[in-house]
Scaffold this active site. Structure first.
Site, PDB file in Angstrom:
ATOM      1  CB  ALA A  80      36.869  10.995  26.355  1.00 37.93           C
ATOM      2  CG  HIS A  91      38.384  15.627  18.749  1.00 36.47           C
ATOM      3  ND1 HIS A  91      37.506  16.637  19.010  1.00 36.47           N
ATOM      4  CD2 HIS A  91      37.805  14.500  19.221  1.00 36.47           C
ATOM      5  CE1 HIS A  91      36.444  16.156  19.619  1.00 36.47           C
ATOM      6  NE2 HIS A  91      36.603  14.852  19.768  1.00 36.47           N
ATOM      7  NE  ARG A 121      31.876   8.861  20.614  1.00 37.45           N
ATOM      8  CZ  ARG A 121      32.094   8.921  19.320  1.00 37.45           C
ATOM      9  NH1 ARG A 121      32.853   8.047  18.727  1.00 37.45           N
ATOM     10  NH2 ARG A 121      31.555   9.880  18.602  1.00 37.45           N
ATOM     11  CB  CYS A 142      39.372  13.795  29.746  1.00 39.62           C
ATOM     12  SG  CYS A 142      39.386  12.011  29.471  1.00 39.62           S
TER      13      CYS A 142
HETATM   14  S1  SF4 Z   1      39.338   9.287  32.223  1.00 42.71           S
HETATM   15 FE1  SF4 Z   1      41.512   8.851  32.346  1.00 42.71          FE
HETATM   16  S2  SF4 Z   1      42.469  10.131  30.846  1.00 42.71           S
HETATM   17 FE2  SF4 Z   1      40.410  10.950  31.203  1.00 42.71          FE
HETATM   18  S3  SF4 Z   1      40.614  12.503  32.770  1.00 42.71           S
HETATM   19 FE3  SF4 Z   1      40.253  10.585  33.810  1.00 42.71          FE
HETATM   20  S4  SF4 Z   1      42.252   9.751  34.189  1.00 42.71           S
HETATM   21 FE4  SF4 Z   1      42.492  11.302  32.717  1.00 42.71          FE
END
Ligand code: SF4
Ligand code: SF4
Lengths: 460, 545
Positions: free
Chosen positions: B63, B196, B94, B60
């Site tokens: 991330a 990014h 990471r 996502c």
């Molecule tokens: S990890 Fe967190 S920010 Fe990423 S899609 Fe899931 S809820 Fe959304």
């Protein structure tokens, strides 16, 4: 120093959690769903959650962890995720042909308020779920509870979605093993077999997340409890629920829906909890305990008796999930070790009371806390104030262990940096020996590393 | 090395893959799967929505923002505003190495920590701003960091918490701590890529340019899009040191906020991972007049070439000589290492599906070992990363990209200072330096190789069956899936906990790691002996006879 900014002085926190001793619900739901044969877990939300959950489970098991996601975009977060879930179901059944899909939610779809039962109903109406296939579901908002709650919710979802009541009682006992490793589930099955107790156990991730390497990838590995077996659990004579946090709700569901009475037990970790488990299973299944268990038990007791000098009086800090911590603390006390600091990020009022009750006699000064801000940062501060001889917990514990030079045994979830948990059980009497082997190994290695040349012992 | 083998035409397998999909999905996926034909211009559909349920590699926006761009910076507290999981999973997963040195005021290192507001249901219902403020206050009191970054996760945007307003307020209140927010909710955009961009924007708005202290070196540069996985940045630091080049900051491997604050004083920006950081490069050029060009330090030849370009940029005879000395000292060892592995690696096939630049960069390393990349693709790239920046004007901005802020950048009133005149730049370009340019993965791929963007599990499964590659490169989620098929998988996000792979020393590490993976005994013993005997007709025949 790895955690160089952690001060010894403890200040009260209400806003920030630092180095959490828990994670979020869906990962538990995903893990539980993998314990059903032919099941494809599905994460209803943005794709990041699913990617993270698959990743952490993959790192923990070093095995494929397959799951789908609804891949929300900004549009879905405004208009709801129904279209995404419908599309996902069609795509998964068409492309990957699972026996069933287990949908869990995420914080996003929960905040939006997507109504999963309604969407699944619509999918069924629209013929998007092929004949003979199933979709089960549960809600897993991560702003409630922890990963353990998610595991528990999916267990309940499995009961709701698959268990049936035909009215013909079957002479079998349901075992809800709780959040344990595939090795543990395999061991519980072995114990039941050895006792000639007829059981149906779910979830069962053995032969799923510890799948053999044969040169062939199986999207749905051999293991996992079958839909039929789960269906039959509504006709069982009793449910044994291991771990109140992970299994009690599902057991209650079996009781309220199908009148299957239940008993909540600790996960059989260590001597006393295993004793209780064996007796409970024998009673429930109406079978005698075979003599082989006297020998099995005796081997564990023998090791403890032989090695007690290395354990007696050693202070232990431990963090993890309540269902694991409770029997483990009891085991430590059986070993005459001193549970000194106990932390769990998972909330639940009865936890601290239970630990204090267990420790009342032999370790009355135990520090225990769970829920909000009960994190590894606090645990580390406690350790700085009162050092310990052994640390037990998941992989993240190694940062504390190294800074504070504490022997460390990996126990719990996730273990990202060692193998073993998939294959060697820590439940039952044999599992107790493995725990001892690990703890003694850590303590003795330390002694040998630190002692002077003169004090080196050949025999220990 | 063996001749490049002629690649088989994958059109049939492409059709087979698509045939499994519902028709609408098949039509969409067809545009992201391109059989390379260098004689024509081909469009590769990318940076579009992931198909629900298809089993994607993608993560996502959050991330990409927190995990990728800001994660490797050690002297900032990265506070994740949201429920616990998002922060937990990004905790040390990471492998950004960092060297904070000794403890003390300069030894700040928060990378080993995980910070979260751990939102509870009452925060979702009544809003989480109060808890966020409280968390920032507590962090400040315990750690006294110079900066706190606040990252929004999915629910935050929905309940309307304003992380920017809270950050501004707390920054003012605390006085000596730079607090700034990121609206990087996971649902934004279609992949990590949106994150990014959001991270680039916030760094540019809140950090870059905060400290005008003039750099000390003679040649002062920034390295952009290098994240110090497995110590890559350390190896590049070593090489730059040898060449006498002063690295003001790396975005963001082994980085510090202090470095970012001074990064606008550089003479030049070198861009490694174009996808994740080109925005900062562009904005720094517009605002401060710092030119950028694309480099690649993955592969020994690529490293040498990138260093030479750097020399050309400065046009300084001393520097050029020194760079040549370094290359002359380093390259033979690397060449020898490549030669040593050739018996194992030559002619072998690789596939790679990863990230937004690595699936391109690593093709060079494999080529140095005589290996051919038969199929490749990115996880979260855009068309320009495949087809080159020349297609930028023709990329349509869709609904998912439109919600990512484009900063309007003007030249800085006092600090805009073009490092080279138009004429100088033109002259350098004539000699082969290409400023503000990235040609993309596509141009380097062989005819009939197959590009697949945002590959799905089903697609990689079929392609493996078709190509039977000797090695597959992807990430952790794919690692054991592919290995269960009997094919070694090299993780190009985490390097399987090895590395560095960048620069000269890195290339050597990579050669030996790949050689080891290709010659691992266990791959030949996957089948139980009695099973292989049963199916072996010769043995049966013997028994019959
Ligand atoms: S990890 Fe967190 S920010 Fe990423 S899609 Fe899931 S809820 Fe959304
Ligand atoms: S948004 Fe919720 S479900 Fe997703 S990773 Fe974060 S805490 Fe977990």
């Amino acid at each position: 120093m790895l955690l160089r900014h952690t001060p010894k002085e403890i200040t009260e926190r209400k806003g920030v959690t630092i180095n959490p001793a828990k994670t979020c619900q869906p990962v538990g739901a995903m893990y539980a769903a993998l314990g059903v044969h032919g099941c494809l877990p599905h994460s209803h939300g943005s794709q990041g959650c699913c990617s993270y959950h698959r990743s952490v489970l993959t790192r923990h098991y070093k095995d494929p962890i397959m799951a789908g996601t609804s891949s929300f975009t900004e549009g879905s977060s405004v208009f709801g995720g129904q279209a995404n879930l419908l599309a996902a179901l069609t795509n998964m059944f068409t492309i990957y042909n699972p026996d069933l899909v287990a949908v869990h939610t995420t914080c996003l779809s929960e905040t939006i308020g997507d109504d999963i039962p309604q969407i699944v109903h619509k999918a069924t109406e629209d013929g998007k779920i092929p004949e003979g296939k199933h979709v089960i579901h549960c809600n897993t908002p991560s702003y409630v509870g922890s990963h353990v709650t998610g595991f528990s919710n999916m267990c309940t979802g499995i009961v709701k979605g698959l268990a049936k009541h035909t009215g013909n009682a079957i002479d079998q006992v349901n075992i809800l093993p709780g959040w344990v490793e595939p090795s543990d589930m395999r061991e519980i099955k072995r114990i039941a077999k050895e006792m000639e107790a007829k059981i149906v156990m779910y979830p069962d991730t053995s032969d799923v997340v510890d799948a053999p390497q044969t040169g062939e990838f199986k999207m749905y590995p051999a293991g996992g409890t079958t839909v039929e077996a789960i269906a039959s659990s509504g006709d069982s004579i009793k449910t044994l629920a291991c771990g109140s946090w992970a299994s009690e709700d599902a057991a209650k569901q079996l009781d309220s829906s199908f009148k299957v009475p239940y008993e909540v037990l600790d996960i059989p970790v260590g001597l006393s909890a295993t004793d209780r488990f064996i007796e409970a299973l024998a009673n429930a299944a109406k079978v005698p305990v075979p003599d082989s268990f006297i020998a099995e038990r005796g081997r564990l007791v023998d090791v403890i008796a032989d090695m007690t000098q290395y354990l007696h009086g050693k202070k232990v800090a431990i963090f993890g999930d309540p269902d694991q911590l409770i029997p483990m603390v009891e085991f430590l006390l059986d070993l005459d070790m001193i549970p000194t600091h106990v932390i769990s990020g998972t909330p639940g009022k009865k936890f601290t009371a239970k630990i204090k009750e267990l420790c009342a006699e032999k370790a009355p000064n135990v520090q225990v806390q769970n829920g909000a801000q009960s994190d590894m940062f606090l645990l580390h501060q406690w350790i700085k104030n009162e050092p310990v001889d052994l640390l037990l917990g998941n992989t993240y514990g190694k940062y504390i262990a190294r800074d504070e030079e504490i022997p460390f045994v990996r126990y719990g979830f996730p273990i990202l940096d060692r193998i073993g948990h998939s294959y060697f059980s820590t439940v039952g009497y044999t599992g107790g020996i493995r725990l001892l082997e690990m703890m003694l190994g850590a303590i003795m290695d330390r002694q040998e590393r630190e002692c002077s040349d003169i004090k080196m012992e050949l025999v220990m | 090395m063996s001749e490049k083998r002629k690649l088989p035409d994958p059109s049939i397998v492409k059709e087979e893959i698509l045939a499994k999909y519902p028709p609408k999905i098949a039509r969409k996926r067809a545009k992201s799967m391109v059989v390379v034909d260098q004689t024509v211009d081909q469009e590769i559909q990318s940076n579009v929505r992931t198909i629900p349920g298809i089993i994607t590699q993608r993560g996502c926006c959050y991330a990409g923002c927190k995990g990728v761009v800001l994660g490797p910076t050690r002297d900032i507290v990265n506070l994740v505003h949201g429920p616990i999981g998002c922060s937990f999973y990004a905790w040390l997963t990471r492998r950004n190495q960092t060297d904070a040195g000794e403890e003390g005021p300069d030894g700040e290192n928060f990378i080993n920590y995980c910070f979260s507001t751990d939102m509870q249901d009452e925060n979702i219902v009544f809003g989480g701003e109060k808890k966020l403020k409280q968390a920032i206050q507590e962090i400040y009191e315990i750690f006294k960091p110079k900066a706190i970054g606040v990252f929004s996760t999915c629910p935050v945007g929905l309940i309307g918490d304003d992380v920017h307003a809270v950050s501004r307020e707390m920054k003012e209140k605390l006085g000596d701590c730079n607090v700034f927010g990121f609206s990087c909710e996971g649902y934004k955009g279609v992949s990590q890529s949106a994150g990014h961009h959001i991270a680039n924007n916030a760094l540019f708005k809140h950090v870059i340019g905060n400290d005008d202290t003039a750099p000390k070196g003679k040649y002062n540069i920034n390295l952009l899009g290098e994240y110090n996985i497995g110590g890559d940045a350390f190896e590049l630091d070593r090489i730059f040191d040898l060449c006498g080049i002063n690295l003001i900051s790396t975005f963001s491997g082994n980085s510090t906020v202090s470095g970012f604050e001074r990064s606008h004083t550089a003479d030049l920006n070198l861009v490694m991972c174009h996808r994740s950081i080109n925005y900062v490069a562009e904005m720094m050029e517009t605002k401060y007049g710092i030119p950028w060009f694309k480099v690649n330090f993955i592969g020994a030849e690529a490293t040498a070439k990138s260093l030479r370009r750097l020399g050309e940029y400065y046009g300084d005879a001393d520097l050029i000589a020194r760079i040549e000395e370094v290359i002359a000292a380093e390259l033979p060892g690397v060449k020898a290492a490549a030669k040593a592995v050739l018996p194992t690696t030559d002619g072998k096939l690789a596939m790679m599906f990863v990230g937004g630049s690595r699936a391109h960069h690593y093709q060079e390393l494999f080529a140095e070992m005589g290996m051919t990349t038969v199929s490749a693709g990115y996880e979260f790239a855009h068309r320009d990363d495949y087809e080159g920046r020349k297609v930028l004007p023709s990329i349509k901005v869709d609904a998912d990209s439109r919600n990512i802020e484009e900063l309007k950048i003007e030249p800085d009133e006092t600090r805009y200072n073009p490092r080279k005149t138009e004429e100088e730049l033109a002259e350098l370009e004539k000699n082969g330096l290409e400023f503000s340019e990235y040609k993309g993965m596509y141009t380097e791929m062989a005819d009939q190789s197959l590009i697949v963007d945002d590959i799905s599990h089903w697609e990689s499964d079929k392609l493996i069956e078709y190509y039977k590659p000797d090695i597959f490169c992807a990430g952790i989620k794919e690692k054991y899936v592919v290995q269960k098929m009997g094919i070694p998988l090299k993780q190009l996000h985490s390097y399987d906990y090895g590395g560095p792979y960048a620069g000269f020393e890195g290339a050597k590490n990579f050669y030996t790691d790949i050689e080891r993976m290709l010659s691992t005994t266990i791959w030949k013993k996957l089948k139980a002996p009695w099973l292989s005997k049963e199916t072996d007709p010769c043995i049966c025949a013997e028994f019959v006879a």
